[in-house]
Design a protein around this motif. Sequence first.
Motif, short mmCIF file in Angstrom:
data_model
loop_
_atom_site.label_atom_id
_atom_site.label_comp_id
_atom_site.label_asym_id
_atom_site.label_seq_id
_atom_site.Cartn_x
_atom_site.Cartn_y
_atom_site.Cartn_z
N ALA A 9 31.19 43.42 44.52
CA ALA A 9 32.35 43.84 45.33
C ALA A 9 33.18 42.64 45.74
O ALA A 9 33.95 42.72 46.69
CB ALA A 9 31.84 44.59 46.57
N ALA A 10 33.02 41.53 45.02
CA ALA A 10 33.63 40.27 45.46
C ALA A 10 34.99 39.99 44.83
O ALA A 10 35.58 38.94 45.08
CB ALA A 10 32.68 39.11 45.19
N GLY A 11 35.48 40.91 44.01
CA GLY A 11 36.76 40.65 43.32
C GLY A 11 37.95 40.74 44.27
O GLY A 11 37.86 41.36 45.34
N ARG A 12 39.06 40.15 43.85
CA ARG A 12 40.25 40.18 44.69
C ARG A 12 41.10 41.42 44.46
O ARG A 12 41.87 41.82 45.31
CB ARG A 12 41.08 38.92 44.45
CG ARG A 12 40.53 37.71 45.20
CD ARG A 12 41.39 36.48 45.00
NE ARG A 12 41.17 35.93 43.67
CZ ARG A 12 40.23 35.04 43.39
NH1 ARG A 12 39.46 34.58 44.34
NH2 ARG A 12 40.06 34.60 42.17
N GLY A 13 40.97 42.02 43.30
CA GLY A 13 41.79 43.19 43.02
C GLY A 13 43.23 42.83 42.72
O GLY A 13 44.16 43.49 43.20
N ASP A 47 16.24 52.88 46.00
CA ASP A 47 15.51 52.49 47.20
C ASP A 47 16.26 51.47 48.05
O ASP A 47 16.15 51.48 49.26
CB ASP A 47 14.15 51.89 46.80
CG ASP A 47 13.31 52.90 46.03
OD1 ASP A 47 13.03 53.98 46.59
OD2 ASP A 47 12.96 52.62 44.86
N VAL A 48 16.98 50.57 47.41
CA VAL A 48 17.67 49.51 48.16
C VAL A 48 18.98 49.18 47.45
O VAL A 48 19.07 49.27 46.22
CB VAL A 48 16.76 48.26 48.31
CG1 VAL A 48 16.30 47.75 46.96
CG2 VAL A 48 17.47 47.15 49.08
N VAL A 49 20.01 48.86 48.25
CA VAL A 49 21.33 48.51 47.71
C VAL A 49 21.66 47.08 48.13
O VAL A 49 21.46 46.72 49.30
CB VAL A 49 22.42 49.48 48.23
CG1 VAL A 49 23.79 49.12 47.65
CG2 VAL A 49 22.06 50.94 47.90
N VAL A 50 22.14 46.28 47.19
CA VAL A 50 22.57 44.92 47.51
C VAL A 50 24.04 44.77 47.14
O VAL A 50 24.42 44.96 45.98
CB VAL A 50 21.76 43.86 46.73
CG1 VAL A 50 22.19 42.45 47.16
CG2 VAL A 50 20.27 44.05 46.95
N VAL A 51 24.87 44.44 48.12
CA VAL A 51 26.31 44.29 47.90
C VAL A 51 26.65 42.80 47.80
O VAL A 51 26.24 42.01 48.65
CB VAL A 51 27.11 44.90 49.08
CG1 VAL A 51 28.61 44.66 48.91
CG2 VAL A 51 26.82 46.39 49.21
N ALA A 52 27.39 42.43 46.73
CA ALA A 52 27.92 41.06 46.63
C ALA A 52 29.35 41.09 47.18
O ALA A 52 30.27 41.61 46.54
CB ALA A 52 27.90 40.58 45.18
N ALA A 53 29.52 40.57 48.38
CA ALA A 53 30.79 40.67 49.11
C ALA A 53 31.71 39.51 48.75
O ALA A 53 31.25 38.46 48.29
CB ALA A 53 30.50 40.63 50.61
N GLU A 81 32.60 33.46 41.97
CA GLU A 81 33.94 33.35 41.38
C GLU A 81 34.18 34.36 40.27
O GLU A 81 35.31 34.72 39.99
CB GLU A 81 34.14 31.94 40.81
CG GLU A 81 34.69 30.95 41.81
CD GLU A 81 36.01 31.43 42.41
OE1 GLU A 81 36.95 31.73 41.64
OE2 GLU A 81 36.09 31.53 43.64
N THR A 82 33.10 34.76 39.60
CA THR A 82 33.22 35.75 38.52
C THR A 82 32.29 36.91 38.82
O THR A 82 31.35 36.79 39.63
CB THR A 82 32.79 35.16 37.16
OG1 THR A 82 31.40 34.79 37.25
CG2 THR A 82 33.62 33.93 36.80
N SER A 86 28.63 37.04 40.72
CA SER A 86 28.34 37.94 41.84
C SER A 86 27.07 38.74 41.58
O SER A 86 26.21 38.89 42.45
CB SER A 86 29.51 38.89 42.08
OG SER A 86 30.66 38.17 42.48
N VAL A 87 26.94 39.26 40.35
CA VAL A 87 25.73 40.02 40.00
C VAL A 87 24.51 39.11 40.05
O VAL A 87 23.46 39.49 40.58
CB VAL A 87 25.88 40.69 38.62
CG1 VAL A 87 24.56 41.33 38.19
CG2 VAL A 87 26.99 41.73 38.64
#
Length: 231
Positions: A9-13, A47-53, A81-82, A86-87
């Motif tokens: 979820a770290a992109g700038r859009g 079971d668990v969610v990990v968000v890359a902010a 940066e990419t 992030s993943v």
Amino acid sequence: VTVAALVPAAGRGERLGPGAPKALRTLGGVPLLVHAVRSLSQARDVDVVVVAAPPDQAGAVRSALASWAVPAEVLVVPGGETRRESVARALASLPDDVDVVLVHDAARPLAPSDLADAVIAAVRAGADAVVPALPVVDTIKQVDDHNLVQATVDRASLRSVQTPQGFRRAVLADAHRLAGGDVTDDAGLVEAAGGRVQVIAGHPEAFKVTRPIDLVFAEAVLARRRATHVG
Ligand code: CTP
Ligand code: MG
């Protein structure tokens, strides 16, 4: 089997135009990433969610998730940066007991929970890597630098690939460690590392919010869901 869902979820859009980072832009008043995390956490088997902010927005992401009451264990890590980075960062933060990993774009807020469950089921049935995909609907042409058509590609064997994509954890970790090159999805890393990737049926509502018109589509889908009390 413990299943984790990683949410880059770290992109700038940039293609969405000026404004907040894409994952924090709203749909029906709720940030895109909250829709995505909610849907994943409602999947039977996650079971668990990990968000890359976005690296400078981890706090904003945590408070968005807290104020919209996501019913699951959610970790937030700074993205890179990419997308690949992030993943990789989210992957590095996983507990040891996780053995199946989904990767799902925050930019696909309306992907149904059932799609996540179908992907997980295909990994459990023995696939190393699983991607949901749809047939290509447009005619596809290859062009040169002068925009002259070189060929019309036979679309029968082409697929438009979505997320969530699912992996045996070791397969994804090895692919991230080993594969080089420019890839735009995680299955691409597995392919580059020589692995086999299974395709299952995708879902039209798992489309990616990329350009401004996609937010218009997404608002319409949400309005229809609300009108029919689904989701
Ligand atoms: N992503 C990420 N880290 C990055 C770049 C992208 O986690 N450094 C995530 C995005 O947040 C998004 C997903 O990868 O959920 C798919 O990427 P894309 O649709 O390209 O999003 P953006 O990179 O934000 O958009 P754009 O390319 O238009 O700037
Ligand atoms: Mg991008």
